[in-house]
Design a protein around this motif. Structure first.
Motif, mmCIF file in Angstrom:
data_model
loop_
_atom_site.group_PDB
_atom_site.id
_atom_site.type_symbol
_atom_site.label_atom_id
_atom_site.label_comp_id
_atom_site.label_asym_id
_atom_site.label_seq_id
_atom_site.Cartn_x
_atom_site.Cartn_y
_atom_site.Cartn_z
ATOM 1 N N PHE A 209 -25.943 24.041 -14.380
ATOM 2 C CA PHE A 209 -26.463 22.795 -14.939
ATOM 3 C C PHE A 209 -27.206 21.995 -13.874
ATOM 4 N N TRP A 210 -26.625 21.859 -12.699
ATOM 5 C CA TRP A 210 -27.281 21.078 -11.652
ATOM 6 C C TRP A 210 -28.510 21.779 -11.112
ATOM 7 N N ARG B 47 -20.997 27.421 -14.908
ATOM 8 C CA ARG B 47 -21.896 26.625 -15.750
ATOM 9 C C ARG B 47 -22.258 25.298 -15.095
ATOM 10 N N THR B 48 -21.303 24.667 -14.417
ATOM 11 C CA THR B 48 -21.588 23.390 -13.757
ATOM 12 C C THR B 48 -22.667 23.555 -12.702
ATOM 13 N N ASP B 49 -22.563 24.630 -11.903
ATOM 14 C CA ASP B 49 -23.584 24.891 -10.879
ATOM 15 C C ASP B 49 -24.931 25.164 -11.528
#
Length: 266
Positions: free
Chosen positions: A107-108, A103-105
């Motif tokens: 998001f960016w 999810r972090t990847d």
């Protein structure tokens, strides 16, 4: 009567401006080529009128100044939205996103797909805040602020997950953004969003009720209505209402997307 009139003005402007932007973008979808760039360039006078309206409003605390600030902020916002939906000012990332990425990847990646647009929105916000600071007429700032924070909230909800997304209104240059959105159950962010928007709407409504003058009442009626519409747009992402019919009837048929375009983005 004046208060109800202001509420109707806000409602009609929300409906008409949204439909007009969608109409321009849909026409560009059908024309192709440089139609998107032309649409943004030919609409620059709208941006100029918006800037002029905001500047003129700061020295006018009457009803005229009120509407100058309100429509000025909306014009600036509308031009930035048109430049985004046309694909002219979006972000450096144009590829589709992987659903299997953390999810972090994701998001960016989503940020990279919207970065230039978000910066433009911040520039618009900074301009209005600087211009209206110290003025007795700050409706332009509050109008833009409501639109700004409600839009950020909506984008985050689309990323985290909501049950209903109107993909049919997504223009051809932005088809890759589908892969940054999540159609599914809501997350904890949605109730937080609607709670904040509900509280803001209630605050503006309270100021409307206790307003001392017609000008103040009209201003708070515009802001209350705008905030309530932002709240309604959030509920449209959850409640199965045919909200797309509000604009679909006035739009020409959308150009069909080929399998290759759907796979690789535009």
């Amino acid at each position: 009567m004046i208060v109800w009139g202001a509420s109707l003005v806000a409602l009609f402007t929300w409906w008409f401006a949204t439909g007009l932007i969608l109409l321009v973008i849909r026409a560009a979808d059908r024309t192709g080529g440089n139609a998107y760039n032309r649409a943004v360039f030919l609409s620059v006078p709208v941006l100029a009128l918006g800037v002029a309206g905001v500047i003129l409003s700061i020295s006018n605390t009457g009803m005229t100044g009120l509407y100058q600030g309100f429509f000025g902020a909306l014009a600036i916002w509308g031009w930035i939205e048109l430049s985004f939906l046309s694909g002219v000012i979006t972000g450096p990332e144009r590829a589709v996103a992987s659903r299997n990425a953390p999810r972090t990847d994701r998001f960016w990646k989503a940020w990279d797909a919207l970065a230039y647009h978000e910066i433009m929105l911040l520039v618009g916000m900074a301009f209005i805040v600087i211009v209206t600071t110290g003025s007795d007429n700050t409706i332009a700032m509050w109008t833009y602020a409501i639109l700004f924070f409600a839009r950020i909230s909506a984008k985050l909800n689309l990323f985290f997950g909501v049950p209903r997304i109107n993909f049919e209104f997504l223009p051809l240059p932005l088809q890759h953004l589908k892969t940054h959105m999540t159609k599914g159950p809501i997350t904890a962010f949605f109730p937080l969003s609607v709670t904040v928007l509900s509280f803001a709407t209630a605050c503006f409504a309270q100021l409307l009720i206790t307003a001392d003058t017609q000008v103040e009442a009209t201003g708070f009626a515009l802001l209350t209505s705008l905030c309530a519409l932002a709240l309604l747009e959030h509920w449209f992402m959850v409640i199965p209402l045919p909200d797309a019919k509000l604009w679909r009837w006035m739009l020409p048929a959308q150009k069909r997307i080929t399998a290759k375009e759907e796979t690789h983005g535009l």
